[in-house]
Enzyme design. Structure first.
Site, PDB file in Angstrom:
ATOM      1  CG  ASP A  57     -30.747  -5.332 -14.879  1.00 31.97           C
ATOM      2  OD1 ASP A  57     -30.253  -4.340 -14.288  1.00 31.97           O
ATOM      3  OD2 ASP A  57     -30.015  -6.058 -15.237  1.00 31.97           O
ATOM      4  CG  LEU A 103      -9.564  14.105  11.571  1.00 33.57           C
ATOM      5  CD1 LEU A 103      -9.814  12.749  11.473  1.00 33.57           C
ATOM      6  CD2 LEU A 103     -10.334  14.761  12.651  1.00 33.57           C
ATOM      7  CD  GLU A 133     -16.597   8.111  13.217  1.00 30.64           C
ATOM      8  OE1 GLU A 133     -17.597   8.367  13.828  1.00 30.64           O
ATOM      9  OE2 GLU A 133     -16.439   8.895  11.923  1.00 30.64           O
ATOM     10  CE  LYS A 135      -7.362   9.546   9.304  1.00 30.67           C
ATOM     11  NZ  LYS A 135      -7.018   9.540   7.794  1.00 30.67           N
ATOM     12  CG  ASP A 137      -6.237   4.889   3.199  1.00 28.53           C
ATOM     13  OD1 ASP A 137      -6.232   6.309   2.851  1.00 28.53           O
ATOM     14  OD2 ASP A 137      -5.284   4.185   2.878  1.00 28.53           O
ATOM     15  CE1 TYR A 246     -15.488  12.257   7.835  1.00 23.99           C
ATOM     16  CE2 TYR A 246     -15.425   9.960   6.507  1.00 23.99           C
ATOM     17  CZ  TYR A 246     -14.912  11.507   6.579  1.00 23.99           C
ATOM     18  OH  TYR A 246     -14.180  11.919   5.734  1.00 23.99           O
ATOM     19  CE  LYS A 317     -15.265  11.725  13.525  1.00 20.01           C
ATOM     20  NZ  LYS A 317     -16.308  11.695  12.492  1.00 20.01           N
ATOM     21  CE  LYS A 341      -1.905   8.360   9.378  1.00 23.14           C
ATOM     22  NZ  LYS A 341      -2.774   8.875   8.076  1.00 23.14           N
ATOM     23  CB  CYS A 435      15.859  -7.404 -26.382  1.00 15.12           C
ATOM     24  SG  CYS A 435      15.445  -8.843 -25.266  1.00 15.12           S
ATOM     25  CB  CYS A 438      17.538 -12.019 -28.022  1.00 17.48           C
ATOM     26  SG  CYS A 438      16.150 -10.837 -28.486  1.00 17.48           S
ATOM     27  CB  CYS A 453      11.960  -8.249 -27.043  1.00 18.99           C
ATOM     28  SG  CYS A 453      12.899  -9.403 -28.081  1.00 18.99           S
ATOM     29  CB  CYS A 458      13.291 -13.049 -27.646  1.00 23.64           C
ATOM     30  SG  CYS A 458      13.932 -12.645 -25.917  1.00 23.64           S
TER      31      CYS A 458
HETATM   32  S1  IVH Z   1     -14.046  13.323  10.759  1.00 18.59           S
HETATM   33  C1  IVH Z   1     -13.918  17.952  11.272  1.00 18.59           C
HETATM   34  N1  IVH Z   1     -14.034  10.700  10.746  1.00 18.59           N
HETATM   35  O1  IVH Z   1      -9.385  11.671   7.500  1.00 18.59           O
HETATM   36  C2  IVH Z   1     -13.733  16.425  11.343  1.00 18.59           C
HETATM   37  N2  IVH Z   1     -12.660  12.032   9.076  1.00 18.59           N
HETATM   38  O2  IVH Z   1      -6.704  12.434   7.934  1.00 18.59           O
HETATM   39  C3  IVH Z   1     -13.917  16.145   9.902  1.00 18.59           C
HETATM   40  N3  IVH Z   1     -11.398  10.495   7.224  1.00 18.59           N
HETATM   41  O3  IVH Z   1     -10.038  14.882   6.412  1.00 18.59           O
HETATM   42  C4  IVH Z   1     -13.254  14.643   9.810  1.00 18.59           C
HETATM   43  N4  IVH Z   1     -12.670   8.644   7.913  1.00 18.59           N
HETATM   44  O4  IVH Z   1     -11.069  12.906   4.968  1.00 18.59           O
HETATM   45  C5  IVH Z   1     -13.502  11.930  10.043  1.00 18.59           C
HETATM   46  N5  IVH Z   1     -14.582   8.525  10.041  1.00 18.59           N
HETATM   47  C6  IVH Z   1     -13.925   9.615   9.920  1.00 18.59           C
HETATM   48  C7  IVH Z   1     -13.036   9.483   8.686  1.00 18.59           C
HETATM   49  C8  IVH Z   1     -12.220  10.873   8.358  1.00 18.59           C
HETATM   50  C9  IVH Z   1     -11.722   9.106   7.035  1.00 18.59           C
HETATM   51  C10 IVH Z   1     -10.617  11.543   6.668  1.00 18.59           C
HETATM   52  C11 IVH Z   1     -11.036  12.873   6.482  1.00 18.59           C
HETATM   53  C12 IVH Z   1     -10.225  13.608   6.942  1.00 18.59           C
HETATM   54  C13 IVH Z   1      -8.992  12.966   7.130  1.00 18.59           C
HETATM   55  C14 IVH Z   1      -7.839  13.160   7.754  1.00 18.59           C
END
Ligand code: IVH
Length: 697
Positions: A57, A103, A133, A135, A137, A246, A317, A341, A435, A438, A453, A458
């Protein structure tokens, strides 16, 4: 990103700057920015800071000062330029350079084996490199860098057009404002990624909401996408979002020469990492056989709860970009990638009814009763709906089929009702007008979502206040518990908080059903609670909006509980984290005669009203030392152990970083232990070591 030599140089430059504070010469402006960028990277991308927050800072302020007196030295990628004014109006719509496709999904090994076969047929080769890799969320974003500068950040939108949220993206400190793409001959690049909230920051955010009686955000994913649309960039900054990048979706190169790093997906992740992005470079793995891919997915799934952020699967991929081009895409998704998934943390069930519970502050909470369903390893039958607005917004009716989600350690919630499955027999949910316990009037304060309430006596409120008082995080009276509070109340033995300390033990013995041992235990625990530290008593009294953190702040600023009744609104507001609303609530609590009487009575009963004379931090045995606990402790409770550290002037940290001195490891320790092993300066202690260190046996 930084070589060892660069790290050393930046560290020594940091030391020089720190020695010459408060003001630094304007000739050092660029060097100072480099130093700040380096520390941001260490903190936000590597989670391994090399500087105290306070020192950062100070350096930041020095940069602000130089730029203020010399505005011509400001650059768009200066660390000071993340901050921005509030936005008004909608976010402008922008076109993506390349459509943001989704995807295809797979759910099991067979799906993946099938997909691998299709890929090999399409590619006409038998061995294919796959990059696997996590995915993430969260909410997807696209970033564009031109001539090394971040020029645009956008949401996914409908995949063709999204919202321009550049200002908010700049608040995410793991997103570099500039990156050395030009060194690789790249003049323009579009990168895809996901913005998310780590579990830790999500929980901290929800704890704050809970302290204000507001419904929590449903899950980290919703929290992230909601945060990106906030019109106040300062608020976005406070939410501590993270961005994982990614995918390189588009690039323009000098002399049309694709850099070698962009020929394989895995090396593009390495390149992003090298340039300072939080890409999954460390989490990714490259395999040639689908069997290994599957195993990696299963291993990752098994460890998903130990990750600091939520993932809902893995993405596989095709690693060669040439081969990706050859395989091409359908209108929905690329053929060269697939999502695997994880097991759903969602399920559908029937909404059978709604109970209305009365809390200790009188708040009426609707609780949905559903046919019990297993989700992510637990059976869910009751789900809080928080307030009347939630019922309306989600258009819920009794008899509806509802979609329920339970993400990680987040409490379950109803995502939505499946209105298309209605058969006409569904009944509206009628919110009570009085309530349910009561029958007193309900009131809803302006700006609040909850009905309360208004009857302070109560029975439901009284019982809940006592349950809160004895609970683990408050006075921690063990073996008392909710069931006993209810039972004693019904029997007429307990009708208010002081009554806890005057239980009729003789009657208890006569009644039977209570063993002599459990009676003595209860009596001892109640007696012991009289010496609980003041902050616990403050929290236990149930002042609205005063959670554990605020209670600690209050206790630290007084020497006797009565001091709070003498504090003005201004004095209260000057305390850390105490805003107008909280200050008002505390102020009013101590102006209520019944509460003053309660405090007097508790003092007469011998409860601790004074703050412990704490050894000042610097004199403490553990002053300057930081601790973190992981896994299950056997002899101590986690809170006890933490209090031992604090009482000796030590500090508690919430994550493993190079700032940490000791990691105390209990049973089943997970990723924190693994991470700590890689940082040599962290000492790893067993529970026994720790107890010895604290002077125990
Ligand atoms: S690749 C053209 N890599 O999951 C390919 N997507 O359910 C582009 N997501 O729309 C996507 N982690 O928003 C890719 N390691 C990852 C990801 C990822 C999360 C999301 C992304 C995509 C959605 C599909």
């Amino acid at each position: 990103m930084y070589t060892e030599q660069q790290t050393r140089d930046l560290q020594s430059k940091t030391a020089v700057f720190l020695q010459n504070l408060p003001s630094l010469p304007s000739t050092e402006v660029e060097a100072l920015r480099d130093v700040l960028r380096f520390h941001e990277y260490r903190y936000y991308v590597l989670d391994a800071p090399l500087l105290a927050d306070f020192e950062y800072d100070q350096l930041y302020k020095a940069l602000e000062a130089i730029e203020k007196t010399n505005p011509e030295l400001i650059r768009p990628d200066s660390p000071t330029q993340r901050v921005a004014n509030s936005l008004n109006g909608a976010f402008p719509t922008v076109n993506h350079l390349v459509p943001m496709l989704s995807l295809d999904n797979s759910y099991n090994a067979e799906d993946l084996i099938d997909w691998d076969r299709r890929v090999r047929e399409g590619a006409k080769t038998s061995t294919i490199e796959y990059c696997v890799e996590p995915k993430f969320d969260g909410a997807s974003i696209s970033l564009i860098y031109e001539n090394d500068l971040l020029v645009r950040g956008a949401t996914r939108g409908d995949g063709i057009q999204g919202d321009d949220i550049t200002t908010n993206i700049r608040q995410i400190r793991s997103v570099p404002l500039s990156a050395r793409f030009s060194e690789y001959g790249i003049t323009q690049i579009e990168i895809r990624g996901e913005v998310l909230l780590t579990k830790k920051h999500f929980k901290a955010f929800n704890d704050k909401l809970a302290e204000q009686n507001l419904p929590p955000l449903a899950n980290p994913r919703n929290a992230a996408s909601g945060s990106l649309r906030i019109k106040d960039p300062e608020e976005v900054r406070r939410r501590n979002l993270e961005a994982f990048l990614y995918h390189v979706s588009y690039h323009v190169d000098q002399a049309n020469q694709t850099p070698a790093a962009l020929e394989k997906h895995s090396s593009s992740l390495d390149l992003l990492w090298e340039l300072g992005f939080r890409s999954p470079a460390k989490e990714k793995q490259v395999f040639t056989g689908i069997e290994d891919v599957i195993q990696y997915c299963l291993d990752f799934e098994a460890g998903r709860d130990d990750l600091p952020y939520e993932i809902d699967g893995m993405v596989i991929k095709v690693n060669s970009l040439d081969l990706q081009d050859e395989l091409g895409m359908t209108t929905h998704h690329p053929r060269w990638a697939i999502a695997y998934k994880f097991k759903a943390r969602q399920a559908t069930s029937k909404l059978r009814g709604v109970d209305f519970q009365v809390g200790r502050t009188g708040a009426i909470t609707p609780v949905a009763k559903i046919d019990p369903v297993p989700i992510g390893g637990v059976t869910v039958g009751s789900i809080s709906l928080f307030n009347e607005d939630v019922i309306k917004e989600k258009d819920l009716m009794i008899g509806d089929t509802v979609l329920v989600e339970r993400a990680g350690d987040v409490i379950p919630y109803i995502v939505k009702s499946l209105a298309e499955l209605r058969n006409g027999e569904e009944q509206p949910i009628l919110f009570p007008s009085a309530c349910p316990r009561c029958s007193s009037t309900l009131a809803r304060e302006e700006g609040e979502a909850v009905w309360r309430c208004i009857n302070i006596d109560c029975p439901a409120q009284v019982v809940e206040r006592i349950i809160h008082f004895v609970s683990k995080d408050a006075m921690d009276i063990r073996s008392f518990g909710e069931a006993n509070v209810r039972k004693f109340y019904e029997l007429g033995w307990l009708s208010d908080i002081p009554g806890i300390y005057r239980l009729p033990y003789e009657k208890m013995r006569q009644l039977g059903g209570f063993g002599e041992k459990s009676i003595t235990n209860l009596q001892t625990n109640i007696e012991k609670s009289k010496t609980q530290p003041l902050h616990r008593l403050i929290f236990a009294m149930g002042i609205r909006y005063v959670g554990e953190t605020t209670a600690k702040t209050l206790a630290q600023s007084i020497s006797h509980l009565n001091d709070l009744s003498r504090m003005s609104l201004e004095e209260l507001q000057s305390l850390e984290d105490v805003g107008v609303k909280v200050a008002n609530s505390i102020y009013l609590f101590f102006r209520n005669q019944a509460n003053i009487e309660l405090i007097k009575e508790l003092e007469a009963l011998g409860l601790t009203m004074q703050t412990e004379k704490k050894t000042p931090m610097t004199d403490g045995l553990l002053s300057g030392q930081s601790f973190l606990f992981t896994g299950t402790l056997n002899r101590l409770k986690r809170t006890e152990a933490e209090e031992m550290v604090e009482a000796r002037g030590g500090k508690l940290l919430s994550g493993v970083s190079s700032k940490l001195n000791y990691l105390v490891v209990g049973d089943d320790a997970g990723s924190k232990l693994e991470k700590a092993k890689k940082i040599p300066q962290i000492q790893i202690l067993t529970e026994e070591d720790f107890i010895k260190m604290m002077g125990g046996e």
